[in-house]
Write an enzyme that holds these catalytic residues in place. Structure first.
Site, PDB file in Angstrom:
ATOM      1  N   HIS A 224     -43.808  10.934  90.058  1.00  0.00           N
ATOM      2  CA  HIS A 224     -42.693   9.021  90.612  1.00  0.00           C
ATOM      3  C   HIS A 224     -41.476   9.481  91.687  1.00  0.00           C
ATOM      4  CE1 HIS A 224     -40.769  11.499  87.427  1.00  0.00           C
ATOM      5  NE2 HIS A 224     -39.491  11.075  87.389  1.00  0.00           N
TER       6      HIS A 224
ATOM      7  N   HIS B 152     -38.267   9.458  91.068  1.00  0.00           N
ATOM      8  CA  HIS B 152     -37.011   9.996  90.723  1.00  0.00           C
ATOM      9  C   HIS B 152     -36.614  11.116  91.835  1.00  0.00           C
ATOM     10  CE1 HIS B 152     -36.843   7.465  87.000  1.00  0.00           C
ATOM     11  NE2 HIS B 152     -36.513   6.677  88.194  1.00  0.00           N
TER      12      HIS B 152
ATOM     13  N   ASP C 166     -35.066  13.817  91.239  1.00  0.00           N
ATOM     14  CA  ASP C 166     -35.270  15.182  90.406  1.00  0.00           C
ATOM     15  C   ASP C 166     -36.340  15.448  90.031  1.00  0.00           C
ATOM     16  OD1 ASP C 166     -35.405  12.938  88.951  1.00  0.00           O
ATOM     17  OD2 ASP C 166     -35.133  14.486  86.658  1.00  0.00           O
ATOM     18  N   HIS C 167     -37.991  14.462  90.803  1.00  0.00           N
ATOM     19  CA  HIS C 167     -38.840  15.058  91.308  1.00  0.00           C
ATOM     20  C   HIS C 167     -39.819  14.479  92.312  1.00  0.00           C
ATOM     21  CE1 HIS C 167     -40.153  14.747  86.424  1.00  0.00           C
ATOM     22  NE2 HIS C 167     -38.710  13.970  86.256  1.00  0.00           N
TER      23      HIS C 167
ATOM     24  N   HIS D 250     -41.421   4.546  82.694  1.00  0.00           N
ATOM     25  CA  HIS D 250     -40.446   5.337  83.286  1.00  0.00           C
ATOM     26  C   HIS D 250     -40.469   4.770  84.726  1.00  0.00           C
ATOM     27  CE1 HIS D 250     -37.673   8.233  83.465  1.00  0.00           C
ATOM     28  NE2 HIS D 250     -37.881   8.578  84.207  1.00  0.00           N
TER      29      HIS D 250
ATOM     30  N   ASP E  19     -42.743  12.101  83.452  1.00  0.00           N
ATOM     31  CA  ASP E  19     -42.149  12.229  82.502  1.00  0.00           C
ATOM     32  C   ASP E  19     -42.283  10.859  81.309  1.00  0.00           C
ATOM     33  OD1 ASP E  19     -39.685  13.738  83.658  1.00  0.00           O
ATOM     34  OD2 ASP E  19     -38.428  12.242  84.542  1.00  0.00           O
TER      35      ASP E  19
ATOM     36  N   HIS F  16     -39.212  18.239  81.896  1.00  0.00           N
ATOM     37  CA  HIS F  16     -38.092  18.988  81.064  1.00  0.00           C
ATOM     38  C   HIS F  16     -38.047  19.555  79.781  1.00  0.00           C
ATOM     39  CE1 HIS F  16     -35.852  16.235  84.152  1.00  0.00           C
ATOM     40  NE2 HIS F  16     -37.118  15.427  84.108  1.00  0.00           N
TER      41      HIS F  16
END
Length: 253
Positions: free
Chosen positions: A56, A58, A60-61, A113, A132, A170
Site C-alpha cells: 500500500h 503509506h 512506512d511501506h 486499511h 498492514d 509491524h
C-alpha cells in the site's frame, strides 16, 4: 526450488522482508520502510534485488522505493495508490500474478486499511506477505476503508491454508495480545499471549505467524464469536468485526 525469506528490523517497530528465488538467484523486497537498512541487508547477503512489491501507499511501506530502485534497478510493482508517493513500473490488482524467477506471487485484494491495499501469496512455498491488513493477533486500522471491506479482506486471507506463514509488517503483537485478553478468555489465546510476552521479554520477534494460529486466537477473525462481549449480539459478522475494531481503537491497556 523454494523462496528463502529473510526478515530484519526496520524503523522503530517495523520489519523488512527480502525473499530470494533459489532457482534464479533473484530477490524481492516486500515494502520499503527504510531504504538504508534494506540496502545494507541486500549487500550483506549478496543478493540481486530484482523486484519491489508494495502492499500500500503509506510512507512506512513505500517511502524507500525511489532510493532502492536507483541503487539496484529493481522493478517497482504495487497497487495504483502507491503513485501518490512513488512511481510504479507495473500496477497490479487482485487476481494478477507476479513472477520472481520461478516464484509465483498471487495478488490478493486486501483493502480496508487503505482502499487499494494488496497482499502477495506464494502458494508453492506457503508464504503470504500481508502488509498492514492482518497482524499477529491484530489487524490494521481502517484509515480509508469500511468494516465490510476489511472483514472481506480478512476472510480472504483466512481462507488460505492453515499452515501458510504470514509475514506482517509491524511488531505490535504484545499490545495486540493485551487487547485480545480484554475481549476473549479462550484458553488457546491465554497460552499464546503468555508465549508472546515471554518472547518479547527476550527480544525475540513474534512474526511470522500462521493463518491457522490467527484463526484460532485473533479476536478480529474471531469477531462473530465475541459479538456479545462487544455489544454486537445478533448483528452481521462485519458489524461484530467493526465493534471489535472500535474497542481496539479505544483500548488503553
Amino acid at each position: 526450488m523454494p523462496l528463502t525469506v529473510h526478515q530484519f528490523p526496520c524503523l522503530s517497530d517495523n520489519y523488512g522482508f527480502l525473499g530470494r528465488d533459489e532457482a534464479s538467484g533473484l530477490a524481492v523486497c516486500v515494502d520499503t520502510p527504510e531504504a538504508g537498512a534494506i540496502l545494507r541487508e541486500v549487500e550483506r547477503l549478496g543478493w540481486k534485488l530484482d523486484l519491489i512489491l508494495n502492499t500500500h501507499w503509506h510512507p512506512d511501506h513505500a517511502g524507500g522505493n525511489a532510493e532502492i530502485k536507483a541503487a539496484t534497478g529493481a522493478r517497482v510493482v504495487g497497487p495504483a495508490e502507491v503513485t501518490r508517493i512513488s512511481p510504479l513500473d507495473r500496477e497490479v490488482r487482485g487476481g494478477d500474478f507476479v513472477l520472481l524467477g520461478e516464484t509465483r506471487f498471487e495478488v490478493l485484494e486486501s483493502g480496508g486499511h487503505t482502499l487499494g491495499h494488496l497482499a502477495y501469496y506464494d502458494a508453492d512455498d506457503g508464504v503470504a506477505f500481508v502488509g498492514d491488513t492482518l497482524f499477529a493477533l491484530g489487524c490494521g486500522r481502517l484509515f480509508e476503508g469500511k468494516p465490510e471491506q476489511m472483514w472481506a479482506s480478512l476472510q480472504r486471507l483466512a481462507a488460505l491454508p492453515d499452515d501458510t506463514r504470514v509475514y506482517c509488517a509491524h511488531e505490535y503483537t504484545a499490545s495486540n495480545a493485551r487487547f485480545a485478553l480484554s475481549v476473549d478468555d479462550d484458553a488457546a489465546l491465554q497460552a499464546r499471549a503468555a508465549r508472546i510476552f515471554a518472547a518479547r521479554e527476550r527480544g525475540e520477534p513474534t512474526v511470522p505467524t500462521t493463518i491457522g494460529l490467527e484463526k484460532a486466537t485473533n479476536p478480529f477473525l474471531r469477531a462473530p464469536l465475541l459479538a456479545e462481549r462487544v455489544g454486537a449480539a445478533g448483528k452481521p459478522d462485519h458489524e461484530a468485526f467493526a465493534a471489535v475494531r472500535a474497542a481496539k481503537d479505544m483500548f488503553r491497556g
